[in-house]
Design a protein around this motif. Structure first.
Motif, PDB file in Angstrom:
ATOM      1  N   LEU A  11       0.823  -1.212   0.000  1.00 17.53           N
ATOM      2  CA  LEU A  11       0.000   0.000   0.000  1.00 17.53           C
ATOM      3  C   LEU A  11       0.854   1.257   0.000  1.00 17.53           C
ATOM      4  CD1 LEU A  11      -2.940  -0.778   2.448  1.00 17.53           C
ATOM      5  CD2 LEU A  11      -3.074  -0.384  -0.002  1.00 17.53           C
ATOM      6  N   GLY A  12       1.914   1.259   0.824  1.00 16.41           N
ATOM      7  CA  GLY A  12       2.784   2.428   0.893  1.00 16.41           C
ATOM      8  C   GLY A  12       3.431   2.736  -0.440  1.00 16.41           C
ATOM      9  N   VAL A  13       3.996   1.714  -1.079  1.00 14.09           N
ATOM     10  CA  VAL A  13       4.633   1.910  -2.383  1.00 14.09           C
ATOM     11  C   VAL A  13       3.599   2.351  -3.416  1.00 14.09           C
ATOM     12  CG1 VAL A  13       5.840   0.742  -4.270  1.00 14.09           C
ATOM     13  CG2 VAL A  13       6.503   0.301  -1.897  1.00 14.09           C
ATOM     14  N   GLY A  14       2.425   1.714  -3.386  1.00 12.85           N
ATOM     15  CA  GLY A  14       1.384   2.061  -4.358  1.00 12.85           C
ATOM     16  C   GLY A  14       0.900   3.491  -4.203  1.00 12.85           C
ATOM     17  N   ASN A  15       0.678   3.930  -2.961  1.00  8.04           N
ATOM     18  CA  ASN A  15       0.195   5.294  -2.736  1.00  8.04           C
ATOM     19  C   ASN A  15       1.238   6.340  -3.099  1.00  8.04           C
ATOM     20  OD1 ASN A  15      -2.506   4.993  -1.842  1.00  8.04           O
ATOM     21  ND2 ASN A  15      -1.777   4.225   0.128  1.00  8.04           N
ATOM     22  N   ILE A  16       2.497   6.071  -2.783  1.00  7.18           N
ATOM     23  CA  ILE A  16       3.561   7.017  -3.153  1.00  7.18           C
ATOM     24  C   ILE A  16       3.691   7.100  -4.671  1.00  7.18           C
ATOM     25  CG2 ILE A  16       6.052   7.410  -3.091  1.00  7.18           C
ATOM     26  CD1 ILE A  16       6.030   6.325  -0.226  1.00  7.18           C
ATOM     27  N   ALA A  17       3.641   5.941  -5.338  1.00  6.30           N
ATOM     28  CA  ALA A  17       3.714   5.933  -6.802  1.00  6.30           C
ATOM     29  C   ALA A  17       2.529   6.693  -7.395  1.00  6.30           C
ATOM     30  CB  ALA A  17       3.737   4.499  -7.316  1.00  6.30           C
ATOM     31  N   PHE A  18       1.366   6.518  -6.800  1.00 11.13           N
ATOM     32  CA  PHE A  18       0.171   7.223  -7.259  1.00 11.13           C
ATOM     33  C   PHE A  18       0.347   8.729  -7.092  1.00 11.13           C
ATOM     34  CE2 PHE A  18      -4.750   6.691  -7.153  1.00 11.13           C
ATOM     35  CZ  PHE A  18      -4.836   7.469  -8.286  1.00 11.13           C
ATOM     36  N   ALA A  19       0.863   9.147  -5.937  1.00 15.76           N
ATOM     37  CA  ALA A  19       1.078  10.573  -5.686  1.00 15.76           C
ATOM     38  C   ALA A  19       2.095  11.169  -6.660  1.00 15.76           C
ATOM     39  CB  ALA A  19       1.544  10.782  -4.242  1.00 15.76           C
ATOM     40  N   LEU A  20       3.178  10.440  -6.939  1.00 11.76           N
ATOM     41  CA  LEU A  20       4.180  10.920  -7.889  1.00 11.76           C
ATOM     42  C   LEU A  20       3.599  11.004  -9.302  1.00 11.76           C
ATOM     43  CD1 LEU A  20       7.342   8.985  -6.633  1.00 11.76           C
ATOM     44  CD2 LEU A  20       6.783  11.405  -6.280  1.00 11.76           C
ATOM     45  N   LEU A  21       2.767  10.040  -9.643  1.00 11.99           N
ATOM     46  CA  LEU A  21       2.106  10.073 -10.938  1.00 11.99           C
ATOM     47  C   LEU A  21       1.232  11.318 -11.064  1.00 11.99           C
ATOM     48  CD1 LEU A  21       1.422   8.555 -13.603  1.00 11.99           C
ATOM     49  CD2 LEU A  21      -0.482   7.502 -12.373  1.00 11.99           C
ATOM     50  N   MET A  22       0.525  11.645  -9.991  1.00 11.68           N
ATOM     51  CA  MET A  22      -0.323  12.835 -10.005  1.00 11.68           C
ATOM     52  C   MET A  22       0.507  14.113 -10.046  1.00 11.68           C
ATOM     53  SD  MET A  22      -3.018  11.416 -10.339  1.00 11.68           S
ATOM     54  CE  MET A  22      -3.621  13.048 -10.748  1.00 11.68           C
ATOM     55  N   ALA A  23       1.652  14.097  -9.396  1.00 16.26           N
ATOM     56  CA  ALA A  23       2.540  15.273  -9.456  1.00 16.26           C
ATOM     57  C   ALA A  23       2.993  15.512 -10.895  1.00 16.26           C
ATOM     58  CB  ALA A  23       3.744  15.061  -8.540  1.00 16.26           C
ATOM     59  N   GLY A  24       3.296  14.423 -11.615  1.00 19.69           N
ATOM     60  CA  GLY A  24       3.663  14.567 -13.018  1.00 19.69           C
ATOM     61  C   GLY A  24       2.507  15.057 -13.860  1.00 19.69           C
ATOM     62  N   TYR A  25       1.304  14.587 -13.553  1.00 19.32           N
ATOM     63  CA  TYR A  25       0.108  15.006 -14.285  1.00 19.32           C
ATOM     64  C   TYR A  25      -0.165  16.494 -14.073  1.00 19.32           C
ATOM     65  CZ  TYR A  25      -4.891  15.536 -15.259  1.00 19.32           C
ATOM     66  OH  TYR A  25      -6.113  15.975 -15.714  1.00 19.32           O
ATOM     67  N   MET A  26       0.078  16.969 -12.847  1.00 18.94           N
ATOM     68  CA  MET A  26      -0.210  18.361 -12.518  1.00 18.94           C
ATOM     69  C   MET A  26       0.876  19.323 -12.987  1.00 18.94           C
ATOM     70  SD  MET A  26      -1.526  17.675  -8.616  1.00 18.94           S
ATOM     71  CE  MET A  26      -1.499  19.417  -8.217  1.00 18.94           C
ATOM     72  N   ARG A  27       2.051  18.833 -13.260  1.00 13.52           N
ATOM     73  CA  ARG A  27       3.173  19.708 -13.608  1.00 13.52           C
ATOM     74  C   ARG A  27       2.892  20.465 -14.909  1.00 13.52           C
ATOM     75  NH1 ARG A  27       8.461  20.346 -12.208  1.00 13.52           N
ATOM     76  NH2 ARG A  27       9.890  21.012 -13.834  1.00 13.52           N
ATOM     77  N   GLY A  28       3.027  21.770 -14.834  1.00 10.24           N
ATOM     78  CA  GLY A  28       2.863  22.609 -16.018  1.00 10.24           C
ATOM     79  C   GLY A  28       1.435  22.797 -16.471  1.00 10.24           C
ATOM     80  N   ALA A  29       0.464  22.328 -15.667  1.00  9.92           N
ATOM     81  CA  ALA A  29      -0.945  22.475 -16.039  1.00  9.92           C
ATOM     82  C   ALA A  29      -1.673  23.295 -14.981  1.00  9.92           C
ATOM     83  CB  ALA A  29      -1.604  21.107 -16.184  1.00  9.92           C
ATOM     84  N   ASP A  30      -2.728  23.973 -15.409  1.00 12.66           N
ATOM     85  CA  ASP A  30      -3.523  24.791 -14.498  1.00 12.66           C
ATOM     86  C   ASP A  30      -4.600  23.911 -13.870  1.00 12.66           C
ATOM     87  OD1 ASP A  30      -4.585  26.894 -13.126  1.00 12.66           O
ATOM     88  OD2 ASP A  30      -5.654  27.764 -14.836  1.00 12.66           O
ATOM     89  N   ASN A  31      -4.214  23.189 -12.816  1.00 12.19           N
ATOM     90  CA  ASN A  31      -5.129  22.231 -12.197  1.00 12.19           C
ATOM     91  C   ASN A  31      -5.855  22.845 -11.017  1.00 12.19           C
ATOM     92  OD1 ASN A  31      -2.458  20.301 -12.960  1.00 12.19           O
ATOM     93  ND2 ASN A  31      -4.441  19.649 -13.746  1.00 12.19           N
ATOM     94  N   SER A  32      -6.878  22.147 -10.577  1.00 11.21           N
ATOM     95  CA  SER A  32      -7.626  22.561  -9.398  1.00 11.21           C
ATOM     96  C   SER A  32      -6.746  22.467  -8.153  1.00 11.21           C
ATOM     97  CB  SER A  32      -8.853  21.662  -9.239  1.00 11.21           C
ATOM     98  OG  SER A  32      -9.424  21.807  -7.957  1.00 11.21           O
ATOM     99  N   PRO A  33      -6.784  23.484  -7.263  1.00 12.45           N
ATOM    100  CA  PRO A  33      -6.011  23.396  -6.010  1.00 12.45           C
ATOM    101  C   PRO A  33      -6.377  22.171  -5.190  1.00 12.45           C
ATOM    102  CG  PRO A  33      -6.859  25.627  -6.333  1.00 12.45           C
ATOM    103  CD  PRO A  33      -7.484  24.769  -7.387  1.00 12.45           C
TER     104      PRO A  33
END
Length: 382
Positions: A11-33
């Protein structure tokens, strides 16, 4: 049967990977706070789960307490993300009031020598309460979208799965995990991960709606922009033709708008446009189609309305604009509107009807302004 330690690592590895994936998705985009809050919450939960996994290698109770507090903070961030997403007010104070007692309970449990299993039960119970609160937030609006309701129901299932696991554990204390408890624990956290995807879809849905709005709505007045008006108006014309219903078209122009801009500034002119838009929305029907064509010029289509009804609607709108409150930025200016009205003929193109309405509008302005003028009928082909 799944080992809880191994499960926490996964779970820990999966959640961290998920969070990093979302950080990449949000990078350079005007996302919701709210998406940022959710990403940090998911990262905190993943780190807490890794800390929980390594806790037996360190001082008993100390790392568990730290990871439990971080875990609780991560869940609080996710609840806050939901509140932020839906625009609730004064939710931060409520979140603090619920989070602080949780931290105090965790500190007290560690100080009194609670076992690892007891601490697991405590943090699980508190998290289940938080997630149940998130479900209330999601299901609170009566007209909530289907996706939002599904996520809310998923949250309730998560809380129930946690409480089921706690009930089973309470009846059979110890470190072993029965198959039923194993399934309940696994299901609860899988549901929590699924909710993460659901929240992402909610944010994407909102961003897509915003993009559609930016493409079709005039940002100043909130009315349809020129392109969207022509699309909606032509659709209404074709529908009226199929149903053999009357349809009328109005061209509107705010009187002396150039003098307003020159005398009081463009900011005051913008406020006049907004005041006109608000007044028009208060008079028109929900299915009427109105748009800003440019500057101070507007067009209005009245589906299912014959010429007599259109003239009455135009007069109501003219009176409502004339009786609107005086703009505080322009004390000497009283807003009025000139209107040209025509019936869209059977088989007549929208552009041709607009040209006739524009001629009627010109006649209204040259005839003294603040008036409604009936346009010439459509020319019949020989």
């Amino acid at each position: 049967m799944i080992d809880i330690q191994t499960f926490m690592l996964a779970l820990g590895v999966g959640n961290i990977a998920f969070a990093l994936l979302m950080a990449g998705y949000m990078r350079g985009a005007d996302n919701s706070p709210a998406l940022g809050w959710w990403m940090w919450g998911r990262l905190s939960i993943g780190l807490a789960q890794l800390c929980w996994w390594v806790a037996p290698q360190f001082e008993p109770g100390l790392v568990e307490a730290l990871s439990a507090c971080v875990w609780l903070a991560g869940v609080a961030l996710e609840v806050g993300a939901n509140c932020l997403f839906f625009g609730f007010r004064r939710w931060r104070q409520s979140l603090y009031l619920f989070t602080l007692p949780g931290w105090v309970a965790i500190g007290y449990a560690v100080a009194t020598g609670a076992s690892r299993l007891q601490l697991t039960e405590l943090i699980s119970f508190i998290i289940a309460l938080f997630v149940f609160g998130a479900a209330v937030v999601l299901l609170r609006p009566r007209k909530a979208p289907l996706l939002q309701r599904l996520i809310g129901i998923n949250n309730i299932l998560f809380a129930l799965a946690i409480w089921t696991w706690l009930g089973l554990e309470g009846g059979n204390p110890g470190t072993t995990v029965s198959p039923v408890k194993d399934v309940a624990y696994l299901a609860s956290y899988l549901l929590m991960i699924v909710n993460g995807f659901g929240f992402l879809l909610l944010c994407k849905q909102k961003d897509d709606a915003l993009m559609r709005s930016l493409a079709t709505v005039d940002s100043l007045t909130g009315m349809l922009n020129r392109r969207a008006f022509f699309e909606r108006a032509d659709s209404a014309r074709l529908l009226a033709l199929r149903l053999r219903k009357p349809i009328t078209l109005l061209m509107l122009d705010i009187d002396h708008f150039k003098q307003l801009n020159d005398g009081y500034g463009h900011a005051c002119g913008d406020r006049a446009l907004q005041a006109f838009a608000d007044t028009a929305r208060g008079v028109l029907r929900e299915h009427d189609v109105i748009g800003r064509l440019g500057g101070e010029e507007f067009a209005l289509v009245l589906p299912g309305t014959a010429l007599e009804g259109a003239l009455e609607a135009a007069e109501r709108l003219r009176i409502a604009v004339a009786e609107a409150p005086v703009l505080d930025c322009a004390p000497g200016y009283r807003m009025t509107v000139s209107i040209g009205v025509v019936t869209i003929g059977v088989g007549e193109e929208l552009t041709a009807a607009l040209a006739r309405a524009d001629h009627a509008l010109y006649a209204a302005k040259t005839g003294g302004r603040n008036r409604v003028e009936l346009g010439a009928p459509m020319l019949r082909r020989a």
